[in-house]
Design a protein around this motif. Structure first.
Motif, mmCIF file in Angstrom:
data_model
loop_
_atom_site.group_PDB
_atom_site.id
_atom_site.type_symbol
_atom_site.label_atom_id
_atom_site.label_comp_id
_atom_site.label_asym_id
_atom_site.label_seq_id
_atom_site.Cartn_x
_atom_site.Cartn_y
_atom_site.Cartn_z
ATOM 1 N N VAL A 279 1.031 -1.187 -0.034
ATOM 2 C CA VAL A 279 -0.167 0.009 0.103
ATOM 3 C C VAL A 279 0.831 1.061 -0.068
ATOM 4 C CG1 VAL A 279 -1.702 1.184 1.200
ATOM 5 C CG2 VAL A 279 -1.859 -1.291 1.229
ATOM 6 N N SER A 280 0.804 1.996 -1.196
ATOM 7 C CA SER A 280 1.789 3.184 -1.165
ATOM 8 C C SER A 280 1.315 4.534 -0.486
ATOM 9 C CB SER A 280 1.947 3.437 -2.673
ATOM 10 O OG SER A 280 0.748 3.810 -3.325
ATOM 11 N N PHE A 281 -0.151 4.555 -0.396
ATOM 12 C CA PHE A 281 -0.635 5.674 0.093
ATOM 13 C C PHE A 281 -2.005 5.504 0.623
ATOM 14 C CE2 PHE A 281 -2.148 6.426 -3.992
ATOM 15 C CZ PHE A 281 -3.275 6.943 -4.008
ATOM 16 N N VAL A 282 -2.385 6.419 1.712
ATOM 17 C CA VAL A 282 -3.802 6.598 2.208
ATOM 18 C C VAL A 282 -4.285 7.959 2.092
ATOM 19 C CG1 VAL A 282 -5.366 6.116 4.160
ATOM 20 C CG2 VAL A 282 -3.618 4.579 3.666
ATOM 21 N N LEU A 299 -14.489 11.741 0.022
ATOM 22 C CA LEU A 299 -13.740 10.567 -0.615
ATOM 23 C C LEU A 299 -12.543 9.782 0.173
ATOM 24 C CD1 LEU A 299 -13.575 12.520 -3.990
ATOM 25 C CD2 LEU A 299 -15.311 10.929 -3.483
ATOM 26 N N PHE A 300 -12.340 8.718 -0.020
ATOM 27 C CA PHE A 300 -11.401 7.896 0.659
ATOM 28 C C PHE A 300 -10.791 7.060 -0.488
ATOM 29 C CE2 PHE A 300 -14.213 8.780 3.850
ATOM 30 C CZ PHE A 300 -13.314 9.060 4.953
ATOM 31 N N ARG A 301 -9.506 7.137 -0.460
ATOM 32 C CA ARG A 301 -8.719 6.543 -1.714
ATOM 33 C C ARG A 301 -7.335 5.642 -0.903
ATOM 34 N NH1 ARG A 301 -8.035 10.953 -6.643
ATOM 35 N NH2 ARG A 301 -10.185 11.395 -6.641
ATOM 36 N N LEU A 302 -7.160 4.655 -1.551
ATOM 37 C CA LEU A 302 -6.072 3.662 -1.173
ATOM 38 C C LEU A 302 -5.124 3.319 -2.394
ATOM 39 C CD1 LEU A 302 -5.095 1.989 1.601
ATOM 40 C CD2 LEU A 302 -6.362 0.260 0.490
ATOM 41 N N GLY A 303 -3.914 3.746 -2.345
ATOM 42 C CA GLY A 303 -3.004 3.584 -3.302
ATOM 43 C C GLY A 303 -2.341 1.982 -3.056
#
Length: 428
Positions: A279-282, A299-303
């Protein structure tokens, strides 16, 4: 009277061509300053500048270790994005993103840095070992020159006394001019040898003092007080394999190669671990449209980074090649060291045997001749004729010179092997 066992020696031709030597080191001249080996070794490491690059390399490696971002370390970023749509509406997003550390790469880098610290430490020890070993080489070179000078000066005095006696004989008509000139040539040769020995001693001592940063032309005369090593050392009882194992496990130089191999292995691990997904970013944010009747959207994102198109094979191949090279260097060094230890241990046994045999062959006769000369000199009136005394002194001088050479040859063999034995440098 000349003892019965000594009288035949005055006529024996081999006394003047005596092959080899073996005697205790010649007593040093009365010193104004004494320098033992241990003090010279301490002085050689007294200036930190000599090992400061290696010492600072340790600090740098530790600093790089501490600077590694931990697995829970996050790097916050405030992000603002704006989108202009075709219907002239606008949308803005305000977000806070936290970048995460790749845990696989972190562990691999941590392992690499640990080996880098050990590498820097072994390089410091190897540097100190080199300095100490060079100090010992220069010390015993100067000691050999000091003992050679002592012998040369003694022989110069003996030759001059013989020349004075022959001048008296010439004036009394008891010798011929050619015979006296022959004696004068010998005295001149002894004086020249003493001068050359003095120059050699001065040069050797200057090299030693310069190496330990104590060279001062105005300083008092310095006499080296440590004597040559005796052959009866425990090292002679060790096998090649025992010496090699000691070198492999305790000497800083193979440790340096071993740590270089570990660092290369750590770099290979970094490449391999970098090919795993993580996981590169939250990111959390709010999206707001231009029209007032539209509400805010959270909005929530998970990279998630999945290495697919990177050069996995090429990077792994390059890291593997570097690791293989470091391992090959380590194995090659150990193989060469094992061969050298075998040869140098054989040389040590040879020179120790030569020195022991020389002492055994010459010890009794040397002591007896010296005792006879000293006793005759201390008596109320000398009974040994001057010409006989001179021949005896010449025989003693040649035996002592031969013994000194044998001692130095043994010391050189010991120093050559000692480079591979760190314990000998520590136990002085």
């Amino acid at each position: 009277m000349i003892p019965d066992r000594i009288a035949p020696l005055l006529q024996a031709p081999w006394i003047f061509l005596f092959p080899i030597l073996a005697i205790q080191p010649i007593p040093a001249q009365t010193p104004n300053g004494s320098l033992p080996l241990k003090a010279a070794l301490e002085l050689s490491l007294a200036k930190p500048v000599r090992t400061s690059p290696e010492a600072l390399a340790i600090e740098a490696a530790i600093a790089r270790m501490e600077a590694l971002p931990g697995p829970l370390t996050t790097n916050p970023e405030f992000r603002l994005s704006q989108v202009e749509r075709w219907n002239h509406t606008t949308e803005r997003e305000y977000a806070l993103r936290f970048k995460t550390t790749n845990p696989w790469i972190y562990k691999a880098k941590q392992n690499t840095q640990k080996h880098s610290i050990e590498l820097a430490r072994s390089q410091l020890l190897a540097r100190e070992h080199e300095i100490l070993h060079q100090t010992k080489i220069l010390y015993f070179q100067a000691l050999y020159a000091q003992e050679k000078l002592s012998l040369a000066l003694r022989w110069k005095e003996t030759s001059q006394a013989n020349l004075d006696w022959n001048h008296t004989l010439l004036q009394s008509g008891l010798t011929t001019l050619p015979e006296m000139l022959e004696v004068q040539l010998g005295a001149s040769e002894a004086a020249r040898d003493a001068r050359d020995a003095g120059l050699s001693h001065q040069l050797a001592l200057s090299r030693l003092l310069a190496w330990i940063d104590k060279l001062d032309i105005n300083a008092p005369k310095i006499t080296l007080s440590t004597k040559f090593a005796d052959p009866a050392l425990g090292i002679l009882g060790k096998t090649n394999q025992e010496l090699f194992n000691d070198y492999k496990l305790n000497h800083p130089l193979p440790k340096t190669f071993s740590n270089q191999n570990e660092v290369a292995g750590g770099l290979l691990g970094e490449v391999e671990e970098g090919n795993k997904p993580w996981v590169s970013f939250v990111q959390a944010g709010v999206s707001r449209g231009k029209n007032s009747w539209e509400g805010d959207d959270w909005l929530f994102r998970l990279g998630v980074e999945i290495p697919v198109f990177n050069q996995v094979d090429k990077e792994s191949h390059a890291a593997n090649a570097t690791h293989a090279q470091a391992l090959a260097q380590l194995n090659s060094h150990l193989y060469e060291a094992q061969l050298q230890i075998k040869g140098k241990l054989a040389d040590l046994h040879l020179t120790a045997g030569h020195l022991g045999q020389t002492r055994e062959l010459t010890g009794a006769i040397l002591n007896e001749v010296q005792h006879a000369l000293n006793e005759d000199q201390a008596g109320p009136a000398p009974t040994i004729p001057p010409d006989s005394r001179f021949r005896l002194e010449r025989g003693v001088h040649r035996i002592k010179s031969a013994i000194l050479d044998a001692q130095y040859a043994h010391q050189q063999a010991l120093l050559s092997l000692e480079y591979f034995i760190p314990s000998l440098l520590d136990n002085l």
